[in-house]
Design a protein around this motif. Structure first.
Motif, mmCIF file in Angstrom:
data_model
loop_
_atom_site.group_PDB
_atom_site.id
_atom_site.type_symbol
_atom_site.label_atom_id
_atom_site.label_comp_id
_atom_site.label_asym_id
_atom_site.label_seq_id
_atom_site.Cartn_x
_atom_site.Cartn_y
_atom_site.Cartn_z
ATOM 1 N N ARG A 8 36.889 14.793 -8.004
ATOM 2 C CA ARG A 8 36.565 13.461 -8.649
ATOM 3 C C ARG A 8 34.902 13.249 -8.609
ATOM 4 N NH1 ARG A 8 38.260 8.202 -5.417
ATOM 5 N NH2 ARG A 8 39.971 9.031 -6.257
ATOM 6 N N GLU A 9 34.467 14.236 -8.056
ATOM 7 C CA GLU A 9 33.074 13.803 -8.104
ATOM 8 C C GLU A 9 32.733 14.873 -9.258
ATOM 9 O OE1 GLU A 9 28.978 15.434 -5.204
ATOM 10 O OE2 GLU A 9 30.853 16.025 -4.939
ATOM 11 N N MET A 10 32.860 15.449 -9.382
ATOM 12 C CA MET A 10 32.850 16.476 -10.468
ATOM 13 C C MET A 10 33.237 15.828 -12.410
ATOM 14 S SD MET A 10 31.419 19.555 -9.628
ATOM 15 C CE MET A 10 31.599 21.536 -9.849
ATOM 16 N N ALA A 11 34.267 15.387 -11.945
ATOM 17 C CA ALA A 11 34.542 13.934 -13.273
ATOM 18 C C ALA A 11 33.552 13.184 -13.349
ATOM 19 C CB ALA A 11 35.993 13.719 -12.691
ATOM 20 N N VAL A 12 32.896 13.216 -12.436
ATOM 21 C CA VAL A 12 32.138 11.415 -12.729
ATOM 22 C C VAL A 12 29.955 12.994 -13.061
ATOM 23 C CG1 VAL A 12 30.238 9.962 -11.861
ATOM 24 C CG2 VAL A 12 32.659 9.979 -10.809
ATOM 25 N N ILE A 13 30.185 13.472 -12.848
ATOM 26 C CA ILE A 13 29.549 14.036 -13.550
ATOM 27 C C ILE A 13 29.640 14.842 -14.264
ATOM 28 C CG2 ILE A 13 27.382 16.386 -13.014
ATOM 29 C CD1 ILE A 13 28.042 16.075 -10.332
ATOM 30 N N PHE A 14 30.320 15.383 -15.103
ATOM 31 C CA PHE A 14 31.163 15.626 -16.450
ATOM 32 C C PHE A 14 30.507 14.464 -17.467
ATOM 33 C CE2 PHE A 14 32.076 18.313 -19.133
ATOM 34 C CZ PHE A 14 32.456 20.213 -18.935
ATOM 35 N N SER A 15 31.050 13.390 -16.749
ATOM 36 C CA SER A 15 31.183 12.035 -17.888
ATOM 37 C C SER A 15 29.705 11.851 -18.396
ATOM 38 C CB SER A 15 32.369 11.201 -16.886
ATOM 39 O OG SER A 15 31.357 10.421 -15.718
ATOM 40 N N ILE A 16 28.655 11.956 -17.110
ATOM 41 C CA ILE A 16 27.382 11.821 -17.386
ATOM 42 C C ILE A 16 26.839 12.365 -18.425
ATOM 43 C CG2 ILE A 16 25.098 11.947 -16.054
ATOM 44 C CD1 ILE A 16 26.265 10.461 -14.229
#
Length: 306
Positions: free
Chosen positions: A168-176
């Motif tokens: 979940r955390e990586m998905a947020v960073i990747f989306s940014i």
């Protein structure tokens, strides 16, 4: 010095700076694992820079006649550097760039990712030889490649480090990261059309089919005017939904990115001369620079505002 002009080192420095900013101004501030150590990440930056340099070299080789008209003082191939030597430089740059890509793909245990570097080199070659002559296709290709230079750092530094506990955390960073890649694409796509407006005379004499040649300078300027509202509205949306509580970051974006973009929108409506379009192209480059730097401003503002 002639070699540096051949590879347009200022643009390459911008590319390297952009990738370093995301690593050390964004990723390093997050409590996440990264796949590459510092020197391996440096190799990733070097590889993308070398492939981009190769793209500039092959572009200069095939643009000799066009540049003689559009930029007579900046023609290198055929004057300061022979065409044969330019081809040799092109081959060396691509071989080293792709070779590093093979090494890094094995470091992260994703050997198939080496094909990414081959695809980039091939795309740049076909862009220089044929794609750039197709209306809007060349503009899209250049913009996509610059945007992908943002995405590739996520592919090599973030993706291999994802596991079930941090998805979940990586998905947020990747989306940014993807948001910035999209911003880079839109801004560079607009800039490529502005550069076509700047170079319309030389492109026309070489039989190229750019948008200004196809529909005229005035109509193309109005299209650019309309397109310029996309990044403006996107920034306003981003500020309103994610950054409104971060006063310093909001002020930075308003002054260094949104303000210049609105100025660009105002000026492109009446731009007519080569000088006008050259100045506006430079302005977009600076807007992109400050836009990329904003990730550092936002990250620091969030860290010390929490």
């Amino acid at each position: 010095m002639n070699f540096l002009k051949l590879i347009r080192y200022q643009n390459l420095l911008m590319l390297a700076f952009m990738q370093l900013v995301f690593r050390y101004g964004f990723f390093k501030f997050q409590n996440i694992p990264l796949s590459l150590n510092d020197w391996q990440y440096g190799l990733l930056v070097l590889s993308t820079v070398l492939l981009a340099a190769g793209g500039y070299v092959i572009n200069n080789i095939f643009d000799q006649d066009t540049d003689t008209i559009n930029k007579p003082n900046k023609v290198i191939v055929g004057k300061s550097i022979s065409e044969a030597k330019a081809y040799n430089i092109y081959v060396v740059l691509n071989c080293i760039g792709v070779g590093i890509g093979f090494y890094l793909s094995n470091v992260i245990e994703k050997p198939g990712f080496a094909s990414i570097f081959i695809l980039i080199a091939a795309t740049l070659y076909f862009y220089a030889t044929s794609l750039k002559q197709m209306i809007l296709i060349g503009n899209v290709i250049v913009a996509l490649l610059l945007a992908f230079s943002v995405i590739i750092i996520g592919v090599f530094d973030l993706y291999p480090a994802i596991y079930e506990g941090n998805q979940r955390e990586m998905a947020v960073i990747f989306s940014i990261l993807l948001d910035y890649a999209l911003f880079t694409f839109i801004l560079n796509f607009i800039r490529e059309i502005v550069k076509d407006l700047e170079d319309v005379n030389g492109d026309y004499n070489q039989g190229m089919n750019t948008l200004p040649i196809a529909i005229g300078i005035n109509r193309t300027s109005k299209i650019v005017f309309a397109l310029s509202f996309i990044p403006v509205l996107a920034i306003l949306f981003y500020i309103n939904n994610y950054l409104f509580q971060l006063q310093f970051a909001t002020l930075y974006l308003m002054l260094s990115v949104l303000g210049p973009l609105l100025y660009f929108t105002f000026k492109i409506w009446n731009a007519k001369t080569k000088k006008d379009f050259s100045q506006l192209s430079l302005l977009l480059k600076w807007i992109l620079f400050f836009g990329i730097v904003s990730i550092v401003i936002i990250t620091i503002n969030m860290k010390y505002n929490a």
